[in-house]
Structures are given as C-alpha cells and as structure tokens.
Write a protein that holds these residues in place. Structure first.
Motif, PDB file in Angstrom:
ATOM      1  N   CYS A  36       0.828  -1.208   0.000  1.00 11.03           N
ATOM      2  CA  CYS A  36       0.000   0.000   0.000  1.00 11.03           C
ATOM      3  C   CYS A  36       0.861   1.257   0.000  1.00 11.03           C
ATOM      4  O   CYS A  36       2.019   1.255   0.417  1.00 11.03           O
ATOM      5  N   ASP A  37       0.256   2.321  -0.524  1.00  9.63           N
ATOM      6  CA  ASP A  37       0.928   3.619  -0.579  1.00  9.63           C
ATOM      7  C   ASP A  37      -0.154   4.677  -0.746  1.00  9.63           C
ATOM      8  O   ASP A  37      -1.232   4.390  -1.274  1.00  9.63           O
ATOM      9  N   SER A  52       0.338   7.381  -2.580  1.00  8.15           N
ATOM     10  CA  SER A  52       0.552   8.066  -3.858  1.00  8.15           C
ATOM     11  C   SER A  52       0.029   7.256  -5.046  1.00  8.15           C
ATOM     12  O   SER A  52       0.335   6.072  -5.188  1.00  8.15           O
ATOM     13  N   ASP A  53      -0.752   7.930  -5.907  1.00  2.00           N
ATOM     14  CA  ASP A  53      -1.270   7.271  -7.116  1.00  2.00           C
ATOM     15  C   ASP A  53      -0.119   6.777  -7.994  1.00  2.00           C
ATOM     16  O   ASP A  53      -0.206   5.704  -8.583  1.00  2.00           O
ATOM     17  N   ILE A  67       1.240   3.587  -6.593  1.00  2.00           N
ATOM     18  CA  ILE A  67       0.307   2.479  -6.820  1.00  2.00           C
ATOM     19  C   ILE A  67       0.433   1.994  -8.273  1.00  2.00           C
ATOM     20  O   ILE A  67       0.501   0.787  -8.547  1.00  2.00           O
ATOM     21  N   LYS A 122      -4.450   1.412  -2.531  1.00  6.96           N
ATOM     22  CA  LYS A 122      -4.164   2.831  -2.288  1.00  6.96           C
ATOM     23  C   LYS A 122      -4.679   3.179  -0.906  1.00  6.96           C
ATOM     24  O   LYS A 122      -5.886   3.090  -0.645  1.00  6.96           O
TER      25      LYS A 122
END
Ligand code: GLN
Length: 291
Positions: free
Chosen positions: A154-155, A157-158, A161, A180
C-alpha cells in the motif's frame, strides 16, 4: 578530426563517451565516467562487452543526438535511474518513475531480514504487508523470493500504486494486492509481517541533500517531518491491530534513528527488538515482534 559528408565531426563510440564524461564533470556529476558509459550502453542498447568490442566504430548522427540529449538530462542532475527508467534491486529489474523513490541498495538489508524470518517460521501461507511501497521493490522482492507468501502493498501516492502494479506484472509476481491507502486507512486484515521503508528524513535536512535527491525525487517519499519519526510513530501506534499474534514488524531506518525507533516499539510492548546493520556498518533495520 575527420569530417563526414554532412560536415559533422566523425566520432567513435569511445570519443563520444569521452565527451559525455567531460560534460558531466563540468556539471559536477558524481561518478561522471561511470554514468557517461552507462548512458551510452542504454542509448546504444549494448552491453559492456559489446561496447568494448565496438568502441572504435563510428557513431551515426541520430544515436549521437540521443546520447547528447540524455547527457544533457544527467547534467541537470536528473538521477540516472529516472533517465534509463530502471533500477536493479535484489537482482530484479524494477521500473522507476519520477514521482516515486528510486530503490536503494541499502534497502536490500530489509528484504534479507524478512527472508530469514519467513524461512525460520516454516509457514506455508504467510501474509505480508509492505507499507509505503513506492516502486514495490521491498514487497515484490519478498513475494518473488518466497513462493507461497501473499503480499499486500500500500501507498498513499497514485504514482506509487501505478508503478507497483506495473512492476508486479513486469516481474510476474503471482500473489499480490495493491491498495491505495493513507497508512492503515484502507487496510482491513491482519498480517504475519509488516515491512516498511517509510519517509524518514528530517524536513530541514532535505535542502542539504544532493541535487539528484533534493530536486528530483519526490519530497512525499522522503520527508519524515521535523524529527524524521512521523511515520514510525504512526505505523507503530497502529501496527498491533494489523498483526497476528507473534507477527513481525521490520522498518528501514536512517542510521541515527535506531534508538528512537526501538523505543517506539518498546512503548507498544513489542518483543525481540533488535537492530541490523547494513554493509557499510550503519544501523539500517529495526525489527520487533508482537507479544
Ligand atoms: N518502499 C519503497 C522503497 O523502499 C518506497 C519508500 C518510500 O517511498 N519512502 O524504495
């Protein structure tokens, strides 16, 4: 120097690389000779051995322009890996993207420690969370090196991802989910292990970093707030709710953060807390186990 039909100076591959080195040196690029050669291999699509064999061959105008364009970029201190679009990590070829942190060799220590623990547990089906996954280098390497492990990455930032998803496909990772999420916001499972290399640089240190990092890597992936500990605190505070009993947490840390990060784990009653050094002898990873 000889001149060809178009009036351009004739130039061999070797001479072109020598010009590249000179230009990078003029712009104080570290390891100018290495980067100029790597950029030539990238543009001419050769490996080093082919270059050694072919270096006295003359270069064409088109390939010369392409090389000059990438040398110009590197002269602006754009990191090599953003120009070539890849970085090797744990022996895998990860794609890079300008809005996402470039994988670092130091981070391989974290993957090695995760591998040891997974190996020692002898568990058929482990689930691991890579929190703040960036390019996906940590979690995807763990998945590739430990068949049977399910990895969630997970992160916030688009771009991260998108890049992690691309890298998972590129490396044919079998069992993964990309989420996300602002830290644990969208996480609703428990894991046997959480691995994380969160942003950990103190905000006012960032301006003093080398231009490649300061001006070109995303601040979002670097900035750990004034004390550098913001994400360690936020992750540690919540980690026990997302870990199975006896689950592990592994953090990459800055080399002066071992005491503080261990203390955060002590405060949350983690056990078996320890620090692992990197190859340079710096504290690099902190490990703890849920009681
Ligand atoms: N986990 C990724 C890496 O180690 C990204 C880390 C980050 O964005 N801080 O490269």
């Amino acid at each position: 120097m000889p001149v060809n039909a178009k009036g351009n100076r004739r130039m061999t591959q070797y001479q072109l690389v020598a010009e590249g080195i000179k230009k990078l040196n003029e712009h104080n690029v570290p390891d100018a000779d290495i980067d100029a050669e790597l950029l030539w291999l990238f543009v001419s699509k050769q490996d080093k051995m082919a270059y050694i064999m072919n270096r006295q061959e003359e270069v064409t105008g088109a390939v010369r322009s392409s090389y000059e364009a990438v040398i110009d970029k590197r002269s602006e201190r754009i990191p090599l890996q953003y120009i070539t679009g890849t970085q090797c990590f744990m022996g895998y070829d990860f794609e890079t993207a300008p809005e996402v942190l470039i994988p670092r060799y130091d981070t391989e220590v974290l993957v090695e420690q995760a591998n040891h623990l997974i190996h020692d547990l002898h568990s058929d089906k482990m689930s691991v969370l890579d929190m703040c996954c960036g390019s996906g280098c940590i979690g995807l390497s763990v998945a590739l090196m430990n068949p049977g492990v399910h990895i969630d990455l997970c992160d916030i930032s688009d771009s991260a991802i998108a890049l992690t998803t691309k890298n998972a496909k590129r490396l044919a990772v079998a069992d993964y989910t990309v989420i996300k999420s602002d830290l644990f916001e969208k996480i609703d499972k428990k894991y046997d292990m959480i691995v994380s290399n969160p942003p950990y640089i103190e905000s006012d240190v960032i301006d003093g970093l080398m231009p490649e990092v300061r001006d070109h890597e995303p601040r979002l992936a670097l900035d750990g707030d004034m004390d550098g500990l913001k994400f360690y605190k936020a992750i540690t505070e919540n980690a026990e709710s997302y870990l199975n009993e006896k689950g592990y947490i592994l953090f990459e840390i800055g080399n002066h953060q071992a005491y503080d990060v261990q203390q955060l784990l002590v405060d949350r009653r983690f056990e078996e807390i320890r620090v692992v050094k990197d190859l340079a002898g710096n504290d690099r990873v902190v490990i703890g186990r849920k009681a």
